[in-house]
Structures are given as structure tokens and as C-alpha cells.
Motif scaffolding. Sequence first.
Motif, PDB file in Angstrom:
ATOM      1  N   UNK A  26       0.857  -1.179   0.000  1.00 27.24           N
ATOM      2  CA  UNK A  26       0.000   0.000   0.000  1.00 27.24           C
ATOM      3  C   UNK A  26       0.894   1.230   0.000  1.00 27.24           C
ATOM      4  N   UNK A  27       0.301   2.378  -0.292  1.00 30.05           N
ATOM      5  CA  UNK A  27       1.080   3.608  -0.264  1.00 30.05           C
ATOM      6  C   UNK A  27       0.230   4.719   0.331  1.00 30.05           C
ATOM      7  N   UNK A  28       0.905   5.771   0.757  1.00 35.19           N
ATOM      8  CA  UNK A  28       0.230   6.927   1.339  1.00 35.19           C
ATOM      9  C   UNK A  28       0.931   8.189   0.886  1.00 35.19           C
ATOM     10  N   UNK A  29       0.249   9.272   1.122  1.00 33.98           N
ATOM     11  CA  UNK A  29       0.837  10.596   0.937  1.00 33.98           C
ATOM     12  C   UNK A  29       1.130  11.117   2.343  1.00 33.98           C
ATOM     13  N   UNK A  30       1.930  12.148   2.427  1.00 32.75           N
ATOM     14  CA  UNK A  30       2.207  12.771   3.718  1.00 32.75           C
ATOM     15  C   UNK A  30       1.520  14.131   3.768  1.00 32.75           C
ATOM     16  N   UNK A  31       0.755  14.334   4.826  1.00 29.14           N
ATOM     17  CA  UNK A  31       0.136  15.633   5.049  1.00 29.14           C
ATOM     18  C   UNK A  31       1.212  16.617   5.512  1.00 29.14           C
ATOM     19  N   UNK A  32       0.872  17.880   5.545  1.00 31.64           N
ATOM     20  CA  UNK A  32       1.848  18.899   5.947  1.00 31.64           C
ATOM     21  C   UNK A  32       2.350  18.682   7.369  1.00 31.64           C
ATOM     22  N   UNK A  33       1.544  18.021   8.194  1.00 27.85           N
ATOM     23  CA  UNK A  33       1.958  17.727   9.571  1.00 27.85           C
ATOM     24  C   UNK A  33       2.738  16.415   9.681  1.00 27.85           C
ATOM     25  N   UNK A  34       2.982  15.747   8.546  1.00 24.48           N
ATOM     26  CA  UNK A  34       3.759  14.517   8.538  1.00 24.48           C
ATOM     27  C   UNK A  34       2.940  13.255   8.675  1.00 24.48           C
ATOM     28  N   UNK A  35       1.634  13.387   8.919  1.00 24.50           N
ATOM     29  CA  UNK A  35       0.779  12.211   9.067  1.00 24.50           C
ATOM     30  C   UNK A  35       0.590  11.527   7.719  1.00 24.50           C
ATOM     31  N   UNK A  36       0.470  10.214   7.774  1.00 22.57           N
ATOM     32  CA  UNK A  36       0.157   9.462   6.571  1.00 22.57           C
ATOM     33  C   UNK A  36      -1.315   9.691   6.217  1.00 22.57           C
ATOM     34  N   UNK A  37      -1.570   9.870   4.937  1.00 23.06           N
ATOM     35  CA  UNK A  37      -2.939  10.031   4.455  1.00 23.06           C
ATOM     36  C   UNK A  37      -3.146   9.017   3.332  1.00 23.06           C
ATOM     37  N   UNK A  38      -4.181   8.199   3.486  1.00 21.19           N
ATOM     38  CA  UNK A  38      -4.469   7.128   2.536  1.00 21.19           C
ATOM     39  C   UNK A  38      -5.698   7.460   1.707  1.00 21.19           C
TER      40      UNK A  38
END
Length: 123
Positions: A26-38
Amino acid sequence: MRIGELATATGTTARALRHYEQTGLISSERASNGYRVYDERTVVRVRNIRHLLAAGLTLDDVRVFHPCLDGDVAAASPSDQGLRVALERLAVLNQRIAAQTEARDRLEAALRGATGGRSRPAA
């Protein structure tokens, strides 16, 4: 969706999701706060991964199914490579079951011998 939301939606843990991501499933993006976003579609992918793992496959085995993890894995016709992997895993599981059955039988016989056949261990 964040990792905790994905974990809840798929009945798994954040730790497992991070492991799936580390292995490339799986993959995610990183939000500006560093959290993973799926992406919402990741829910289907994770459920399919969990389905294949529950069927006895390993994460290495699951990689073979990568191209079809976003669809209905349970209803899809397996590829030749998918069938080969599943048959190989089945052979490994059958060997493990046979070895465990032999070990249980030896232990049961030893216990019968040690107790003079008076008591039989619960199954």
C-alpha cells in the motif's frame, strides 16, 4: 483518511498498515503535519491483503497478487502465477500439518506409555 481511520475501517492495526506500506503493498501521501494520508480505495486493498493472509498466504506470496488487490480478489479468476503460489503455500501448510500431527502422535504415545494407558490427554 489517516492511518487510525484506515485501521478501524479494515479491522487491522496501524502497525500492520505501516508494515504493508514498508513492503510496497500500500502507499500513502504525507500531510503537511507529517501524518500518513491514505486514499479511500486503500480500504479495499487492505481488506484483500487481509483476506489472502487469512487464507494462509504470506506477505511475500501476496505480492504476486499486487495487480489485482484493488478489485474483488475473492471472486477474480486467479492468474497462473497466483495459482502456482497458492499451490506452493498449500504444500508447505500440508507439510507443517503432517509434522505437527506426527509430533502430537509421538507425544500422545509417550504419555500413554508413561501413565500405563490410564488416562488419555484431552484432544
